[in-house]
Design an enzyme around this catalytic site. Structure first.
Site, PDB file in Angstrom:
ATOM      1  N   GLU A  93       0.689  -1.151  -0.046  1.00  0.00           N
ATOM      2  CA  GLU A  93       0.147   0.198   0.069  1.00  0.00           C
ATOM      3  C   GLU A  93       0.847   1.418  -0.038  1.00  0.00           C
ATOM      4  O   GLU A  93       1.737   1.317   0.877  1.00  0.00           O
ATOM      5  CB  GLU A  93      -0.954  -0.004   1.298  1.00  0.00           C
ATOM      6  CG  GLU A  93      -2.039  -0.908   1.306  1.00  0.00           C
ATOM      7  CD  GLU A  93      -3.509  -0.574   0.607  1.00  0.00           C
ATOM      8  OE1 GLU A  93      -3.187   0.745   0.110  1.00  0.00           O
ATOM      9  OE2 GLU A  93      -4.166  -1.478   0.461  1.00  0.00           O
TER      10      GLU A  93
ATOM     11  N   ASP B 240      -7.114   1.573  -8.013  1.00  0.00           N
ATOM     12  CA  ASP B 240      -5.786   1.875  -7.554  1.00  0.00           C
ATOM     13  C   ASP B 240      -4.841   0.760  -8.202  1.00  0.00           C
ATOM     14  O   ASP B 240      -5.152  -0.273  -8.489  1.00  0.00           O
ATOM     15  CB  ASP B 240      -5.817   1.673  -5.866  1.00  0.00           C
ATOM     16  CG  ASP B 240      -6.225   0.539  -5.454  1.00  0.00           C
ATOM     17  OD1 ASP B 240      -7.507  -0.139  -5.688  1.00  0.00           O
ATOM     18  OD2 ASP B 240      -5.526  -0.155  -4.784  1.00  0.00           O
TER      19      ASP B 240
END
Length: 271
Positions: free
Chosen positions: A140, A188
């Site tokens: 992330e 994403d």
């Protein structure tokens, strides 16, 4: 004197708590790891005495090791700060996590061992793999989905990817994004993510100049997407996911001729 000592004790306690805001979640992590270690020593399938003839003694193989990841899934956090993400990933109620978090200043947090299954991919699919969490490492990157990624973040990411690729022998094709494995749900790491620059360093595939590419007669875009690894149950979503990764400036659910050439060029590297 007693009052002074009590005051000092309170201050020290408060300082200790302030310096270890994740003490509680770290304790849970260690407890769960111990429980997992214990569970692998237990018979996987409990059998009643009359189900199957039992051996007179337990015999275990000497040939085993930990399962290794063979994919890396890249995400942006879609939150406002690295601290917010760390808090999200350390609350049991959220049931979401990742192996690594990279902050804007390049700070790298490893939240879980690479050999453990983090909960970052959700209901994702790549090729025939419908349980991506079990075979991947989730990274992330602190980003709200609007801003560009910082130089410090990308430098840390490159170093980390090089280490993971070497340690686990991860194929070049298996460095992909959350949107690639979950085209109907996720976008994403987004249109600002530098996929081409990473591909040039060996993390993911890219394509050369397509101006001279000739599409074969009857070129099938759905087939090409499937060859790369996309779930084509929803073809329009798969097209958008492909364009998020490889085109970025025209993210629609259809392909013009120039975009079909890009798809063909990318697919050719997977054959």
């Amino acid at each position: 004197m007693v009052r002074l000592l009590l005051s000092v004790s309170v201050i020290l306690l408060l300082n200790a708590c302030a310096k270890q805001p994740y003490a509680a979640s770290n304790k849970i992590y260690k407890t769960k790891v111990k429980a997992l270690a214990k569970s692998i020593q237990t018979k996987a399938v409990p059998l009643q005495p009359n189900d199957i003839k039992q051996p007179t003694e337990n015999i275990y193989t000497t040939n085993f090791g930990l399962r290794k990841p063979n994919m890396v899934i890249l995400h942006y956090t879609a939150q406002n700060s690295c601290e917010q993400t760390l808090q999200t990933f350390t609350k049991p109620a959220t049931e979401v996590s990742a192996h690594y978090v990279i902050c804007k200043d390049g700070t790298l947090h490893q939240l879980i061992s690479d050999y453990l299954r983090a909960w970052h991919a959700g209901a994702g699919k790549w090729g025939n793999n419908a349980d991506v969490n079990s075979s991947s490492i989730g990274i992330e990157i602190d980003n709200n989905g609007i801003d560009s990624f910082s130089k410090a973040q990308l430098n840390t990411l490159t170093i980390l990817l090089a280490s993971l690729k070497k340690q686990y022998n991860i194929p070049t094709t298996n460095f992909i994004g959350h949107s690639d494995i979950a085209p109907t749900r996720k976008i994403d790491p987004g249109t600002k993510f530098p996929w081409e620059a990473l591909a040039k360093k060996g993390f993911g595939k890219w394509y050369a100049d397509t101006s001279t590419v000739q599409l074969p007669a009857g070129f099938n875009a759905t087939y090409a997407l499937r060859i790369i690894g996309y779930d084509v149950t929803n073809v329009k979503a798969a097209i958008k996911a492909f364009k998020l990764h490889f085109i970025a400036n025209n993210v629609t659910d259809d392909l013009n001729e120039a975009e079909q050439k890009v798809l063909y060029a990318v697919m050719s590297q997977y054959l």
